[in-house]
Design a protein around this motif. Structure first.
Motif, PDB file in Angstrom:
ATOM      1  N   GLU A  60     -64.796 104.416-103.294  1.00 21.35           N
ATOM      2  CA  GLU A  60     -65.432 105.195-104.208  1.00 21.35           C
ATOM      3  C   GLU A  60     -64.833 104.708-105.830  1.00 21.35           C
ATOM      4  OE1 GLU A  60     -66.631 109.741-105.625  1.00 21.35           O
ATOM      5  OE2 GLU A  60     -66.002 109.436-103.740  1.00 21.35           O
ATOM      6  N   TYR A  61     -65.568 104.531-106.659  1.00 26.41           N
ATOM      7  CA  TYR A  61     -65.073 104.290-107.976  1.00 26.41           C
ATOM      8  C   TYR A  61     -64.533 105.582-108.534  1.00 26.41           C
ATOM      9  CZ  TYR A  61     -65.291 103.088-112.993  1.00 26.41           C
ATOM     10  OH  TYR A  61     -64.808 102.723-114.320  1.00 26.41           O
ATOM     11  N   ARG A  62     -63.486 105.374-109.142  1.00 25.48           N
ATOM     12  CA  ARG A  62     -62.673 106.708-109.536  1.00 25.48           C
ATOM     13  C   ARG A  62     -62.576 106.251-111.260  1.00 25.48           C
ATOM     14  NH1 ARG A  62     -63.817 110.922-107.168  1.00 25.48           N
ATOM     15  NH2 ARG A  62     -61.848 111.707-106.112  1.00 25.48           N
ATOM     16  N   GLY A  63     -62.594 105.307-111.659  1.00 23.78           N
ATOM     17  CA  GLY A  63     -62.362 105.103-113.137  1.00 23.78           C
ATOM     18  C   GLY A  63     -61.638 103.847-113.375  1.00 23.78           C
ATOM     19  N   ALA A 118     -66.413  98.148-114.884  1.00 22.42           N
ATOM     20  CA  ALA A 118     -67.179  98.838-113.602  1.00 22.42           C
ATOM     21  C   ALA A 118     -68.380  97.821-113.655  1.00 22.42           C
ATOM     22  CB  ALA A 118     -67.737 100.035-113.924  1.00 22.42           C
ATOM     23  N   ARG A 119     -69.203  97.548-114.266  1.00 19.46           N
ATOM     24  CA  ARG A 119     -70.355  96.554-114.177  1.00 19.46           C
ATOM     25  C   ARG A 119     -70.023  95.289-113.605  1.00 19.46           C
ATOM     26  NH1 ARG A 119     -74.895  96.987-118.457  1.00 19.46           N
ATOM     27  NH2 ARG A 119     -73.110  97.211-119.840  1.00 19.46           N
ATOM     28  N   ASP A 126     -69.374  87.929-108.329  1.00 26.25           N
ATOM     29  CA  ASP A 126     -68.240  87.312-109.205  1.00 26.25           C
ATOM     30  C   ASP A 126     -68.720  87.145-110.634  1.00 26.25           C
ATOM     31  OD1 ASP A 126     -66.219  85.662-109.999  1.00 26.25           O
ATOM     32  OD2 ASP A 126     -66.629  84.151-108.589  1.00 26.25           O
ATOM     33  N   PHE A 127     -68.411  88.169-111.341  1.00 30.88           N
ATOM     34  CA  PHE A 127     -68.877  87.725-112.906  1.00 30.88           C
ATOM     35  C   PHE A 127     -68.474  86.530-113.492  1.00 30.88           C
ATOM     36  CE2 PHE A 127     -64.639  89.662-113.269  1.00 30.88           C
ATOM     37  CZ  PHE A 127     -64.179  89.188-114.175  1.00 30.88           C
ATOM     38  N   GLY A 184     -71.834  93.620-117.428  1.00 26.95           N
ATOM     39  CA  GLY A 184     -71.010  94.152-118.237  1.00 26.95           C
ATOM     40  C   GLY A 184     -70.205  93.098-119.223  1.00 26.95           C
ATOM     41  N   VAL A 185     -70.878  91.939-119.583  1.00 23.88           N
ATOM     42  CA  VAL A 185     -69.999  90.970-120.169  1.00 23.88           C
ATOM     43  C   VAL A 185     -70.831  90.830-121.674  1.00 23.88           C
ATOM     44  CG1 VAL A 185     -69.825  88.324-120.275  1.00 23.88           C
ATOM     45  CG2 VAL A 185     -69.499  89.326-118.285  1.00 23.88           C
TER      46      VAL A 185
END
Length: 191
Positions: A60-63, A118-119, A126-127, A184-185
């Motif tokens: 779970e994403y926490r930050g 995060a995004r 793979d961004f 998110g880039v």
């Protein structure tokens, strides 16, 4: 980290050997102190300038921690480091057709960076590969929108790939930003 654990173990062995805490409650207290030191040490990590750490707890994403220097988080957090530095992408030379259907070779240099960590990690696989593929697609699309050069049959000047470098570069930057946004880039420059 290893030095901290090693020092704690050596300290416990030395205390037990000297019989200062030869009783069972004393040994248990020292073991509890050692376990606490290990948990604290596991949560320590270092972030360089323009670097971030994505923290997740059991998936779970926490930050995201963007503060540079020595940091501490819950030792059960999984951390993934992401560079926030500007990066260059030299798109390979592509053979495409312009608006008139004439074959042209086109390439681009793109300066980009991760804006939303995060995004970048969770929205795409793979961004970095995403940026490469989307830059090539944007370049192909852009080339098909403009003529390579002005035609002799046209009476008014038009935006062309060869003659309007600034307008084409701005259009490429706009197209890239629209394509990179979901990952998110952020596009800093495109030529």
């Amino acid at each position: 980290m290893a030095a901290l654990v090693g020092a704690g173990v050596l300290g416990i062995v030395a205390l037990i050997a000297s019989r200062a805490v030869a009783s069972l409650p004393g040994v248990l207290a020292l073991l509890a102190l050692l376990a606490f030191c290990v948990l604290v040490g596991v949560g320590l990590f270092m972030l360089q300038p323009n670097e971030a750490a994505i923290c997740t707890l059991f998936g779970e994403y926490r930050g995201t921690d963007r503060s540079e220097g020595l940091r501490w988080v819950n030792p059960f957090y999984a951390r993934r480091r992401i560079s926030l530095r500007a990066r260059n992408l030299n798109a390979p030379t592509l053979k495409v057709n312009d608006r008139r259907g004439n074959p042209v070779e086109i390439g681009a240099a793109v300066v980009w960076r991760v804006a939303d960590t995060a995004r970048a990690v969770f929205a795409v696989d793979d961004f970095e590969a995403y940026v490469r593929v989307q830059a090539e697609a944007a370049l192909r699309h852009l080339a098909s929108l403009y003529n390579y050069d002005e035609g002799e049959d046209l009476g008014h000047p038009e935006v062309t790939l060869r003659g309007s470098l600034d307008a084409v570069a701005e259009a490429l930057k706009t197209e890239l930003q629209a394509r990179f946004g979901p990952a998110g880039v952020e596009v800093l420059d495109a030529k």
